[in-house]
Design a protein around this motif. Structure first.
Motif, PDB file in Angstrom:
ATOM      1  N   THR A  52     -42.068  10.763   3.606  1.00  0.00           N
ATOM      2  CA  THR A  52     -40.794  10.382   2.763  1.00  0.00           C
ATOM      3  C   THR A  52     -41.335   9.941   1.237  1.00  0.00           C
ATOM      4  O   THR A  52     -42.614  10.240   1.120  1.00  0.00           O
ATOM      5  CB  THR A  52     -39.715   9.330   3.247  1.00  0.00           C
ATOM      6  N   TYR A  82     -49.253  -2.863  11.276  1.00  0.00           N
ATOM      7  CA  TYR A  82     -48.879  -1.461  11.898  1.00  0.00           C
ATOM      8  C   TYR A  82     -50.092  -0.871  12.523  1.00  0.00           C
ATOM      9  O   TYR A  82     -51.182  -0.738  12.024  1.00  0.00           O
ATOM     10  CB  TYR A  82     -47.799  -0.819  11.211  1.00  0.00           C
ATOM     11  N   GLU A  87     -41.762   4.216  12.587  1.00  0.00           N
ATOM     12  CA  GLU A  87     -40.115   3.798  12.202  1.00  0.00           C
ATOM     13  C   GLU A  87     -40.201   2.427  11.729  1.00  0.00           C
ATOM     14  O   GLU A  87     -39.635   2.095  10.761  1.00  0.00           O
ATOM     15  CB  GLU A  87     -39.257   4.204  13.469  1.00  0.00           C
ATOM     16  N   LYS A  88     -40.915   1.405  12.255  1.00  0.00           N
ATOM     17  CA  LYS A  88     -40.831   0.116  11.860  1.00  0.00           C
ATOM     18  C   LYS A  88     -41.605  -0.077  10.670  1.00  0.00           C
ATOM     19  O   LYS A  88     -41.140  -0.900   9.917  1.00  0.00           O
ATOM     20  CB  LYS A  88     -41.280  -0.855  13.101  1.00  0.00           C
ATOM     21  N   CYS A 111     -41.997   2.349   8.337  1.00  0.00           N
ATOM     22  CA  CYS A 111     -41.501   2.725   7.120  1.00  0.00           C
ATOM     23  C   CYS A 111     -40.366   1.774   6.792  1.00  0.00           C
ATOM     24  O   CYS A 111     -40.208   1.750   5.541  1.00  0.00           O
ATOM     25  CB  CYS A 111     -40.768   4.176   7.761  1.00  0.00           C
ATOM     26  N   GLU A 112     -39.558   1.436   7.627  1.00  0.00           N
ATOM     27  CA  GLU A 112     -38.531   0.328   7.430  1.00  0.00           C
ATOM     28  C   GLU A 112     -38.989  -0.978   6.389  1.00  0.00           C
ATOM     29  O   GLU A 112     -38.730  -1.093   5.453  1.00  0.00           O
ATOM     30  CB  GLU A 112     -37.753  -0.106   8.799  1.00  0.00           C
ATOM     31  N   ALA A 113     -40.052  -1.393   7.137  1.00  0.00           N
ATOM     32  CA  ALA A 113     -40.726  -2.662   6.294  1.00  0.00           C
ATOM     33  C   ALA A 113     -41.661  -2.298   5.024  1.00  0.00           C
ATOM     34  O   ALA A 113     -41.155  -2.986   4.024  1.00  0.00           O
ATOM     35  CB  ALA A 113     -41.994  -3.043   7.222  1.00  0.00           C
ATOM     36  N   GLN A 138     -40.361   0.167   3.044  1.00  0.00           N
ATOM     37  CA  GLN A 138     -39.116   0.608   2.020  1.00  0.00           C
ATOM     38  C   GLN A 138     -38.422  -0.729   1.509  1.00  0.00           C
ATOM     39  O   GLN A 138     -38.163  -0.706   0.617  1.00  0.00           O
ATOM     40  CB  GLN A 138     -38.219   1.477   2.800  1.00  0.00           C
ATOM     41  N   ALA A 139     -38.471  -1.703   2.557  1.00  0.00           N
ATOM     42  CA  ALA A 139     -37.623  -2.963   2.323  1.00  0.00           C
ATOM     43  C   ALA A 139     -38.642  -3.761   1.023  1.00  0.00           C
ATOM     44  O   ALA A 139     -37.997  -4.306   0.294  1.00  0.00           O
ATOM     45  CB  ALA A 139     -37.807  -3.853   3.556  1.00  0.00           C
ATOM     46  N   ASN A 181     -38.018  -1.946  -2.097  1.00  0.00           N
ATOM     47  CA  ASN A 181     -36.764  -2.128  -2.569  1.00  0.00           C
ATOM     48  C   ASN A 181     -36.372  -3.747  -3.006  1.00  0.00           C
ATOM     49  O   ASN A 181     -35.673  -3.826  -3.919  1.00  0.00           O
ATOM     50  CB  ASN A 181     -35.707  -1.847  -1.614  1.00  0.00           C
TER      51      ASN A 181
END
Length: 89
Positions: free
Chosen positions: A4, A29, A71-72, A74-76, A78-79, A82
């Motif tokens: 992404t 991670y 997945e975890k 990626c979320e962290a 991106q957060a 952002n």
């Protein structure tokens, strides 16, 4: 595998302090985490590699993550992007 993009939106870009915060997140991670511009990817767990990217404000970076906790991770990541690395504007 996750492939992404993330946008550098903080005022100073991916400078030393922001890179340090990114390392704090990526090192949690097990997954392989890479960032880069286009096809040139670097290890997002290596501070020198991050600093050499020269990613200023407005840069779009490719984020490639592969592993059991991708997945975890990626979320962290991106957060963090952002939230502008939690820097005061």
């Amino acid at each position: 595998m996750i492939d992404t993009t993330v946008n550098v939106i903080n005022k100073l870009g991916l400078h030393a302090r922001a890179s340090g915060k990114l390392i704090e997140v990526t090192s949690r991670y097990r997954s392989s985490i890479q960032l880069g511009k286009g096809k040139e990817l670097i290890d997002a767990k290596n501070i020198m590699s991050l600093l050499m990217l020269g990613a200023g404000k407005g840069t779009q970076l490719r984020l490639v993550i592969e592993g059991s906790d991708e997945e975890k991770a990626c979320e962290a990541i991106q957060a963090l992007f952002n939230a502008k690395f939690y820097e005061a504007e």
